[in-house]
Scaffold this active site. Structure first.
Site, PDB file in Angstrom:
ATOM      1  N   LYS A 238       0.640  33.400   4.316  1.00 57.65           N
ATOM      2  CA  LYS A 238      -0.436  34.372   4.502  1.00 57.65           C
ATOM      3  C   LYS A 238      -1.814  33.724   4.327  1.00 57.65           C
ATOM      4  O   LYS A 238      -2.008  32.930   3.405  1.00 57.65           O
ATOM      5  CB  LYS A 238      -0.237  35.503   3.472  1.00 57.65           C
TER       6      LYS A 238
ATOM      7  N   ASP B 167     -20.377  40.584   6.944  1.00 59.12           N
ATOM      8  CA  ASP B 167     -19.193  40.059   6.239  1.00 59.12           C
ATOM      9  C   ASP B 167     -19.581  39.591   4.849  1.00 59.12           C
ATOM     10  O   ASP B 167     -20.634  40.002   4.341  1.00 59.12           O
ATOM     11  CB  ASP B 167     -18.471  38.990   7.074  1.00 59.12           C
TER      12      ASP B 167
ATOM     13  N   HIS C  26     -10.322  30.553   5.335  1.00 57.68           N
ATOM     14  CA  HIS C  26      -9.150  31.417   5.280  1.00 57.68           C
ATOM     15  C   HIS C  26      -8.870  31.898   6.693  1.00 57.68           C
ATOM     16  O   HIS C  26      -9.750  31.881   7.553  1.00 57.68           O
ATOM     17  CB  HIS C  26      -9.328  32.590   4.313  1.00 57.68           C
TER      18      HIS C  26
ATOM     19  N   ARG D 124      -0.477  53.332  -0.852  1.00 59.71           N
ATOM     20  CA  ARG D 124      -0.998  52.755   0.390  1.00 59.71           C
ATOM     21  C   ARG D 124      -0.712  53.684   1.563  1.00 59.71           C
ATOM     22  O   ARG D 124       0.431  54.055   1.817  1.00 59.71           O
ATOM     23  CB  ARG D 124      -0.382  51.377   0.657  1.00 59.71           C
TER      24      ARG D 124
ATOM     25  N   ALA E 267      -1.104  45.591  13.427  1.00 57.46           N
ATOM     26  CA  ALA E 267       0.023  45.626  14.363  1.00 57.46           C
ATOM     27  C   ALA E 267      -0.184  46.832  15.267  1.00 57.46           C
ATOM     28  O   ALA E 267      -0.438  47.931  14.785  1.00 57.46           O
ATOM     29  CB  ALA E 267       1.327  45.753  13.602  1.00 57.46           C
TER      30      ALA E 267
END
Lengths: 614, 49
Positions: A40, A158, A15, A459, A429
């Site tokens: 995505k 991870d 991914h 969110r 971002a």
């Protein structure tokens, strides 16, 4: 002049495929493939990202000295076989799904990569130039080599790489010494993903949602998790009781025994979120923090190091990172901004340069990531040509006019698209491809979530704050340039809850203003902070300064320039499309200033359903 | 051939000779699955695979 030595790092086929380029050991470019293909988490060979990275130094693939891949497929296959064998005959369904992909593609990954590389440079002996770095070594290299430390402990966590799920190492100069690893199936990432799955979100992308949901709940299941699921040892290592999980042999994350323990089946995507789900999110977040802190304290004790570097998907858990900073077991902490697998591309290239080629390392002031602004940029003339070709109506303003117009729009409560300079590398971002808003507005969070981002109302949004003003607004003394630390709003800017508000349950508290900057203050007074530095992003710094001069508030809401399920915008065209499909009211691309009201209405589009939901 | 050579080198380096019969059986079984189905569907938990 001698040609620089070029090392191209790649991550792909799982991914978030990505490419990163080193020129004489210096990081010159890095980008994720999804930004170019607009899909995505695109996992295909990153041909567009490779082409872009090489274009930054005017080179072609045939100029590259080495290509570094971020993990070792044979060792991964070994893990797969041994796992299936130890669970056989259980796990046949999973085996039947996984094996065809391995036999067709992944086992022959070296040949596959060589075939892809030969398309652009057929005359090269790629077998000699293609190198592989272990997954967690790639993460460790991406965490340590760009860091501002000459020496540091390194912790990578991870889901799983080849065998390792967690690794502890010490970095010094241009060397990394691996000290110990925790192996599959015992994994903090997979434990968190199990709860992501159980609370009805997508594994590998919904983890942020669980983290965002956690403050609405109480950690009332934390004890249950610690008593049944996880055994944390005094040295920070841990074991997961596999009877509660199903990811080794099945096609789900959790087992029936897990569902019984937590009182029901996993939430379906279309089912409403209840207080129970929020309590589950709060519980797994609390346990994760405890596990990360346990590991970090053990590393500090064992190594005696004063600095810590973090990478791996779990290092994107900024709430845990904030607790780690406040715990004080390390004096300084640096986190790789592309901590997930995309950053593995960069780490693989750095591992080949420093560890294999013994290339020297220059420790940079701040760090060597250039603010993570490592992606494509567009010259003003090109922006104008591209926007014109797209039918956009815009005015070209001077810098001062631009900051004035943009800050005025923000002060009026408008949502502003902000597209400047090089695109960011990593999931955040940081003022290169951002949607901005006024943090003082009580309605900004729901407006941005529902009308601009088309995503769940709970969110949270993150603040960008001028570095020099951070201590006036947040309980954070140091830098957080990559939005990877969470800290509380300072006490004097908080608004206490009334008795009636305190009595509200979970998500009902969403609309309660918690501070002078409610749009970026989570229900528990926390905020995921980005400190903005004039050295790394002067234009974003100038815009926030203009907003501060107008309003007295050196803080902006900063969210990624995309909608739910869409990769962050890459080109001016992507930005214009998103602008025309959402509630963004004005857009700045370079020095071009666009207002929604001035645009041709026929260019508006239904954007909400254009992307698969994450 | 280069694939077999590399796989052999890997087995020698990791001293995992006991994996050889397992690999053969799994390859055989896997081939049957590949032949039996039209296309391989990406597994749900793709991190692990």
């Amino acid at each position: 002049m001698a040609r620089p030595r070029l090392i191209l790092g790649l991550s792909a086929y799982y991914h978030d495929s990505a490419a990163a380029l080193l020129a004489d050991g210096e990081i010159v470019a890095a980008a994720q493939e999804e930004r170019f293909t607009r899909k995505k988490h695109d996992a295909r060979f990153p041909e567009n990202a490779v082409r872009y990275c090489l274009s930054e130094v005017g080179a072609g693939l045939s100029d590259v000295d080495f290509v570094a891949f971020y993990d070792k497929p044979f060792i991964k296959f070994e893990r797969l076989l041994e796992t299936y064998l130890s669970y056989a005959p259980r796990g046949f369904a999973s085996f039947a799904k996984a094996i065809p992909i391995w036999l067709r593609e992944k086992l022959f990954l070296k040949d596959l990569l060589i075939r892809e590389l030969k398309r652009d440079a057929p005359g090269f002996d790629w077998a000699e130039r293609l190198r592989f770095s272990e997954h967690h070594l790639s993460h460790a290299a991406s965490a340590f080599f760009p860091s501002p430390f000459e020496r540091a402990a390194i912790l990578t966590m991870d889901g799983v790489g080849e065998w390792a799920t967690t690794s502890l190492a010490v970095g010094s100069g241009n060397r990394i010494d691996m000290q110990r690893e925790i192996h599959f199936p015992h994994s903090i990432g997979l434990l968190y993903s199990a709860f992501t799955y159980y609370t009805g979100f997508k594994v590998n992308s919904g983890e942020y949602k669980v983290m965002g949901l956690a403050p609405y709940g109480e950690p009332r299941y934390a004890r249950t998790i610690l008593d049944h699921l996880v055994d944390i040892k005094p040295d920070g290592s841990f074991r997961l009781d596999q009877r509660y999980f199903n990811y080794c042999a099945g096609l789900t994350m959790t087992s029936e025994r897990f569902h019984q323990l937590f009182g029901g089946p996993p939430r379906r995507e279309d089912e409403p979120l209840t207080q129970r789900h929020m309590d589950l999110a709060a519980s797994i977040q609390a346990v994760t923090e405890q596990m990360v802190l346990g590991l970090a304290r053990a590393v500090a004790r064992e190594t005696g190091e004063r600095n810590l570097c973090l990478a791996g998907g779990v290092a994107l858990n900024c709430v845990a990172n904030g607790k780690l900073v406040r715990d004080g077991c390390f004096e300084r902490i640096w986190i790789q901004p592309a901590a997930g697998d995309a950053g593995g591309a960069l780490g693989a290239a750095l591992a080949i340069h420093h560890l294999q080629d013994e290339g020297p390392r220059q420790v940079a002031q701040g760090d060597s990531m250039r603010g993570s602004y490592l992606g494509p940029q567009f010259a003003q003339a090109e922006i104008e040509a591209r926007l014109t070709a797209f039918g956009a109506r815009f005015r070209v303003l001077t810098d001062d006019e631009l900051y004035a117009a943009a800050s005025a729009d923000l002060a009026q409560g408008k949502a502003l698209g902000w597209f400047q300079g090089r695109m960011e590398f990593g999931p955040r971002a940081l003022g290169g491809r951002s949607i901005l808003g006024d943090p003082r507005s009580a309605s900004m969070q729901s407006v941005l979530n529902l009308k601009v981002k088309f995503r769940e109302s709970f969110r949270p949004f993150a603040p960008s704050v001028l570095r020099e003003a951070v201590a006036d607004w947040f309980e954070l003394g140091g830098d957080s340039p990559y939005m990877l630390l969470v800290a509380d709003v300072v006490a004097r800017r908080r608004i206490p809850m009334t008795q009636a508000q305190s009595a509200l349950f979970g998500i009902d508290k969403l609309n309660v203003s918690r501070s002078d900057i409610p749009a970026v203050t989570h229900i528990d007074y926390s905020a995921r902070i980005q400190t903005v530095h004039a050295e790394t992003n002067p234009r974003y710094h100038a815009l926030i300064s203009a907003f501060a001069a107008r309003t007295g508030c050196p803080v902006l809401v900063n969210t990624s320039f995309n909608v739910r399920g869409e990769p962050i915008v890459c080109t001016p065209e992507d930005a214009f499309r998103c602008f025309m499909g959402t509630g963004i009211e004005s857009l700045v691309v370079g020095n071009c200033y666009l207002e929604k009201a001035a645009q041709d209405p026929s260019l508006q589009r239904n954007y909400e359903s254009a992307f698969e939901l994450d | 051939m280069s694939f077999v050579r590399e796989l052999w080198r890997f087995i020698v380096a990791r001293k995992k000779f006991w994996l050889i019969p397992v690999m053969l059986v799994m390859a055989l079984l896997g081939s049957l699955i590949v032949l039996a189905e039209g296309s391989a569907v990406a597994p749900f938990i793709y991190t692990l695979f």
